[in-house]
Design a protein around this motif. Structure first.
Motif, PDB file in Angstrom:
ATOM      1  N   ALA A 103       2.330 -12.608  31.029  1.00 58.52           N
ATOM      2  CA  ALA A 103       2.859 -12.944  29.627  1.00 58.52           C
ATOM      3  C   ALA A 103       3.852 -12.289  29.078  1.00 58.52           C
ATOM      4  N   TYR A 104       3.601 -10.753  29.236  1.00 60.08           N
ATOM      5  CA  TYR A 104       4.392  -9.743  28.705  1.00 60.08           C
ATOM      6  C   TYR A 104       5.936  -9.818  29.552  1.00 60.08           C
ATOM      7  N   PHE A 105       5.721 -10.272  30.910  1.00 60.98           N
ATOM      8  CA  PHE A 105       6.743 -10.180  31.877  1.00 60.98           C
ATOM      9  C   PHE A 105       7.717 -11.579  31.434  1.00 60.98           C
ATOM     10  N   PRO A 110      12.609 -14.297  30.557  1.00 60.64           N
ATOM     11  CA  PRO A 110      12.574 -15.649  30.277  1.00 60.64           C
ATOM     12  C   PRO A 110      13.184 -16.146  31.773  1.00 60.64           C
ATOM     13  N   VAL A 111      12.146 -16.918  32.474  1.00 61.42           N
ATOM     14  CA  VAL A 111      12.688 -17.632  33.682  1.00 61.42           C
ATOM     15  C   VAL A 111      13.310 -18.874  33.595  1.00 61.42           C
ATOM     16  N   SER A 112      14.436 -19.406  34.147  1.00 60.36           N
ATOM     17  CA  SER A 112      14.915 -20.700  34.205  1.00 60.36           C
ATOM     18  C   SER A 112      14.389 -21.572  35.324  1.00 60.36           C
ATOM     19  N   LEU A 113      13.702 -22.566  34.931  1.00 66.47           N
ATOM     20  CA  LEU A 113      12.853 -23.248  36.109  1.00 66.47           C
ATOM     21  C   LEU A 113      13.807 -24.661  36.252  1.00 66.47           C
ATOM     22  N   THR A 114      13.678 -24.994  37.247  1.00 65.52           N
ATOM     23  CA  THR A 114      14.284 -26.583  37.531  1.00 65.52           C
ATOM     24  C   THR A 114      13.424 -27.638  37.178  1.00 65.52           C
ATOM     25  N   GLN A 115      13.937 -28.820  36.936  1.00 64.48           N
ATOM     26  CA  GLN A 115      13.211 -29.876  36.655  1.00 64.48           C
ATOM     27  C   GLN A 115      12.088 -30.116  37.673  1.00 64.48           C
ATOM     28  N   GLY A 116      12.555 -29.830  39.057  1.00 68.48           N
ATOM     29  CA  GLY A 116      11.394 -30.129  39.758  1.00 68.48           C
ATOM     30  C   GLY A 116      10.224 -29.134  39.695  1.00 68.48           C
ATOM     31  N   TYR A 159       6.417 -15.943  38.134  1.00 71.41           N
ATOM     32  CA  TYR A 159       6.889 -14.268  38.303  1.00 71.41           C
ATOM     33  C   TYR A 159       7.474 -14.512  39.626  1.00 71.41           C
ATOM     34  N   LEU A 160       7.165 -15.083  40.613  1.00 72.17           N
ATOM     35  CA  LEU A 160       7.934 -14.914  41.997  1.00 72.17           C
ATOM     36  C   LEU A 160       9.039 -15.647  41.891  1.00 72.17           C
ATOM     37  N   LYS A 161       9.307 -16.806  41.151  1.00 77.55           N
ATOM     38  CA  LYS A 161      10.525 -17.479  41.143  1.00 77.55           C
ATOM     39  C   LYS A 161      11.598 -16.521  40.476  1.00 77.55           C
ATOM     40  N   GLN A 162      11.280 -15.520  39.584  1.00 81.98           N
ATOM     41  CA  GLN A 162      11.965 -14.717  38.845  1.00 81.98           C
ATOM     42  C   GLN A 162      12.506 -13.434  39.988  1.00 81.98           C
ATOM     43  N   VAL A 163      11.745 -12.979  40.503  1.00 81.10           N
ATOM     44  CA  VAL A 163      11.695 -11.619  41.407  1.00 81.10           C
ATOM     45  C   VAL A 163      12.634 -12.150  42.771  1.00 81.10           C
ATOM     46  N   SER A 164      12.129 -13.470  43.180  1.00 81.41           N
ATOM     47  CA  SER A 164      12.696 -13.807  44.402  1.00 81.41           C
ATOM     48  C   SER A 164      14.387 -13.792  44.211  1.00 81.41           C
TER      49      SER A 164
END
Length: 467
Positions: A103-105, A110-116, A159-164
């Protein structure tokens, strides 16, 4: 890898010092478990989780991935003295700490997620919430179910989406998962030794249950390709590689699992060929047989040991049959378990009875020893289609990645053997028992690691060392 160990050791030392200081002022705190030592180590682990997550480190991904692995050992260390089950604060505390960090991370980055990806998370949260709510076991798993399914795993995906997106993500992931493989192996050996002497017990089959090696084996299957990829990238010497092979083979021996023997040996041979290490693998086998040949007393001593007795006990009936697969199902009792799961499916074919329901409605096991039959009983056709849809999506991605580099076929083989293991030996996904000890969600986390590793490779192909 040594730096990871040093950093973790410093965090652990700091946690132990804080607990000792706390014990000086509040002595009653150290009387929660069987003794002060056990309580101190349990509390120190919770503090370790906080320190490792909040401290600045370029290896933060390792510390995040390590908590579910370390937690498995913590649960077994807490055995009997601390409240068990999926609603236990003591079992869920590390995952709660991890969720607070996520939650803190997310607030900081903020992570930008695709529609999928948004659609996937939305569907996952709603479907898993539905399966939890309809479960007759809801009261016994509500805390763990909501925490793991609806918070920890979605947060892990984000989290993995961001750090990847980091340039060195794939290389670091290989390092971290190889390190966790070694930790998991050494920790398993330690638990076997501790379990064999627990309260005077020398029953190695009981030790197998204490260490939960049947579950751990699935984690080794998913970690193994990253071990080989790391070894290939850094051209590790033969002695180190043989040690890595020895860890996996030793865990198979200590698992007393028929399924592990029938699956892991072919798995190791196939992955060694793909990685270009098959000569080293055969050298390892020749070395083992050579030791036995030149030290004949070693074999005779083994035949007189408890290890040989329990292996004979597990395999004597299996070797006396013409139909290996049928006999395996018969002597393990899985055929009857599958029948019970199918009967439960017939009663509610569309939705099943809900997450964790098999433990209540079935013969008492937390799953049906098969992912397929567990899904049938608990999630019906809805869950079956949903989960296998996710597996097929990952499979398609793995096939496309294999075309980029032969060695990346290790990931496809790993995923395939993981599914085979899940359908023949036991379902290892989210472990959420109402009463028993181990609670974990390591398998889906490792599957997500495979997914984002492939995504990273596809966006910018990284070469592996040729041998």
């Amino acid at each position: 890898m040594a730096r990871l160990g040093i950093q973790a050791a410093i965090y652990w030392l700091a946690a132990c010092m804080l607990v000792l200081t706390l014990g000086k002022f509040f002595e009653q705190v150290l009387l929660l478990g069987e003794d002060e030592m056990q309580t101190s180590l349990v509390l120190a682990f919770y503090i370790y989780c906080i320190i490792s997550l909040l401290s600045a480190s370029k290896h933060k991904l390792f510390h995040v991935l390590a908590i579910p692995v370390f937690t498995q050992f913590l649960h077994l260390f807490q055995k009997y003295a601390f409240t068990a089950g999926a609603n236990s604060f003591w079992r869920l505390a590390p995952f709660g700490i991890l969720s607070c960090y996520f939650a803190y991370f997310s607030l900081r980055k903020p992570v930008s997620l695709t529609q999928g990806e948004k659609l996937f998370l939305f569907s996952w949260i709603n479907i898993q919430a539905f399966f939890l709510l309809i479960s007759p076991n809801f009261g016994n798993i509500v805390s763990g179910g909501f925490l793991l399914y609806l918070i920890v795993l979605p947060f892990f995906f984000i989290y993995l989406k961001q750090v990847s997106t980091a340039i060195d993500f794939a290389e670091n992931l290989e390092l971290y998962l190889c390190a966790l493989y070694i930790i998991l192996g050494i920790g398993t050996f330690g638990l076997v030794v501790a379990g064999a002497s627990y309260m005077g017990s020398d029953n190695l089959l009981a030790t197998r249950n204490i260490t939960d090696t049947n579950v751990t084996m699935a984690y080794f299957i998913l970690l193994w390709p990253f071990v080989l990829l790391y070894a290939s990238r850094h051209a590790l010497n033969s002695l180190v590689r043989l040690t890595l092979y020895a860890i996996l083979l030793s865990v198979v021996v200590l698992s007393f699992s028929r399924g592990a023997v029938l699956l892991i040996i072919p798995y190791m041979i196939l992955t060694s060929i793909l990685a270009g290490n098959h000569f080293r693998f055969w050298h390892f086998l020749l070395l083992a047989f050579g030791i036995i040949g030149f030290v004949p007393d070693l074999l005779s001593q083994y035949q007189d040991s408890d290890m040989a007795y329990f292996w004979t006990l597990r395999f004597s009936d299996l070797l006396a049959t013409d139909s290996l697969l049928d006999k395996l199902q018969e002597i393990s009792g899985r055929a009857e378990i599958y029948e019970i799961a199918y009967h439960l499916f017939i009663l509610k074919p569309l939705t099943g009875h809900g997450t964790g329901s098999f433990e209540t409605l079935g013969p008492g096991y937390r799953e049906a020893h098969s992912l397929f039959y567990t899904l049938l009983a608990e999630n019906g056709m809805l869950g079956l289609v949903y989960f296998y849809g996710l597996f097929i999506s990952l499979l398609i991605q793995l096939i496309s990645v294999c075309k980029m580099d032969r060695k990346l076929g290790l990931l496809l083989v790993s995923f395939t053997f993981y599914l085979i293991y899940n359908h023949t030996v036991g379902s290892v996904f989210v472990i959420l028992p109402a009463k028993s000890v181990t609670i974990n969600c390591l398998a889906p986390i490792l599957l997500m690691c495979i997914y984002f590793y492939c995504r990273h490779v596809q966006k910018g192909h990284i070469g592996l060392a040729d041998e």
